[in-house]
Design an enzyme around this catalytic site. Structure first.
Site, PDB file in Angstrom:
ATOM      1  CB  CYS A   1     -18.552   7.364  81.320  1.00 65.64           C
ATOM      2  SG  CYS A   1     -17.928   6.079  80.519  1.00 65.64           S
TER       3      CYS A   1
ATOM      4  CB  CYS B   1     -19.982   6.608  77.857  1.00 70.90           C
ATOM      5  SG  CYS B   1     -19.701   5.351  79.212  1.00 70.90           S
ATOM      6  CG  ASP B   2     -21.430  10.347  77.755  1.00 71.51           C
ATOM      7  OD1 ASP B   2     -21.817   9.061  77.403  1.00 71.51           O
ATOM      8  OD2 ASP B   2     -21.865  10.433  79.102  1.00 71.51           O
TER       9      ASP B   2
END
Lengths: 112, 310
Positions: free
Chosen positions: B135, B138-139
């Site tokens: 993801c 997200c990261d």
């Protein structure tokens, strides 16, 4: 209502590491979809564990130092601290039952 | 929780297909419940910006999922956070087993979508959250001014890879073929991005590091040559597999686990429908999944009328 408090790079030491109770820290950021799903679950846990565990949130955008210090490379990450040390880590979105299980495991005495 | 609850329509999975099915079933005044084991929105909850959903020029994937849920709930759809574990037939009804008890349904719509594939190489599991990611939204921000790798050549790999360039100093795209599968517009953007470079005909054989990802072992599939690449992050977008294991033996599927349906999204079991990425020949788009969901719900409404008339 006991809601998770926001803590910052400057208050982390006082609010988390020096806490007399275990602390669950929710590392999150506003742009992270799964973080927004975890937040309400963490709020429910904060109610259920009220008095036993402190719940706080760290916005990793505004507080990069704490995130770097604990090697956060993915959010949401939940860290459980006891006596100033991380004793449990949960990475990514998990259903509430999983979170409770992991939290209880982290809270259990190390030498029963 | 031990009591069986009765619904007209039970939907398994809250991605765009399930949310659209819920909207249509609820507006048909069918008593409808939607189960989701993880995140409302499904794959789109992890997508930063969706720019190919007609009528919405740019929309945050997570917000779109939330909006779809609110819209369906406005007409009476219920939602519950649990996982469907199997379905059994009882006369004309379907017994839907979940981790939180059984539900009796007149019709079931399977919209459990697809999950990302893993590479299955040493180091992958150990470094999840330590540089291995599925993801980018997200990261990626944790790899500011660092070198990142993206594995894959499809839309997801390019879309997410382009997102990673906002933070990383360099993004190496590793692809097992010598050309991309991604849509032309994403290819154009990827090739035009000065931070992106491409390593063709190459697979990752191991992910290594000391506490966090530091380097990747690679193998050229044409020459067999082995090499090493420095990277602090590896974002993996090599494809998806349908979430249909829990229905094996009940519904007819292809070898990859995609559920066979007809033009009305009907499976081989009367009263069970499948829509979106979990079915065969899905276009794997938000708009097509939503269309499938609507089709399935309209057909399910007719099916209930026909099957349960006195």
């Amino acid at each position: 209502m006991t809601k998770p408090r926001e803590v910052s790079d400057t208050t982390f030491d006082q609010e988390v590491l020096k806490s007399s109770k275990p602390v669950l820290v929710d590392f999150w950021a506003p742009w992270c979809g799964p973080c927004r799903m975890v937040a309400p679950v963490v709020e429910e846990l904060a109610q259920e564990y009220d008095g036993r565990v402190e719940f706080v949130k760290v916005n990793t955008d505004d507080n990069p130092n704490t995130a770097v210090k604990y090697g956060i490379r993915s959010i949401p990450t939940l860290l459980v601290f006891k006596g100033g040390e991380p004793v449990g880590q949960i990475i990514g979105f998990r259903p509430k039952s999983d979170l409770k299980q992991r939290l209880d495991a982290a809270l259990a005495p190390a030498h029963p | 929780m031990t009591n069986e609850q009765h619904y007209d329509v039970v939907i398994s999975g809250a991605g765009p297909a399930g949310l659209a099915a819920g909207l249509y079933a609820a507006r048909a005044r069918r008593r409808t419940i939607l189960f989701e084991r993880k995140v409302t929105g499904g794959q789109i909850a992890l997508t930063s910006i969706i720019e190919n959903y007609p009528g919405l020029e740019e929309v945050d994937g997570f917000e779109l999922g939330q909006t779809m849920q609110r819209q369906a709930e406005k007409y009476g759809m219920e939602t519950a956070s649990t996982e469907v574990t199997g379905i059994e037939q009882r006369d004309r009804f379907h017994v839907v087993h979940t981790k939180d008890g059984d539900y009796i349904a007149k019709a079931v719509i399977i919209t459990s979508g697809a999950d990302y594939d893993r590479l299955g190489v040493p180091g992958e599991d150990a470094f999840i959250g330590k540089g291995v990611s599925y993801c980018a939204t997200c990261d990626a921000a944790f790899f500011k001014d660092q070198i990142a790798a993206v594995v894959g050549g499809g839309d997801a790999a390019m879309d997410e890879g382009l997102f990673v360039t906002r933070y990383a100093s360099q993004v190496h795209v590793i692809h097992r073929r010598d050309e991309l599968r991604a849509s032309r517009i994403l290819q154009e953007r990827a090739f035009a991005n000065s931070k992106m470079d491409f390593t063709w005909n190459t697979v990752v054989t191991a992910i290594e590091g000391n506490g966090a990802v530091e380097q990747l072992k690679l193998r050229n599939v044409v020459t067999g040559e082995e090499s090493t690449m420095d990277a602090s992050a590896i974002f993996i977008f090599i494809g998806h597999h349908p979430n249909s294991e829990y229905l094996r033996g009940l519904l007819k599927m292809d070898n990859g686990g995609h559920i066979y349906v007809n033009d009305w999204m009907e499976t081989n079991v009367p009263g069970i429908f499948a829509a979106g990425d979990v079915r065969v020949n899905s276009a794997r788009q938000v708009v097509s999944a939503a269309g499938d969901g609507a089709t399935a719900a309209i057909r399910a409404d007719h099916y209930i009328t026909d099957t349960f008339k006195e």
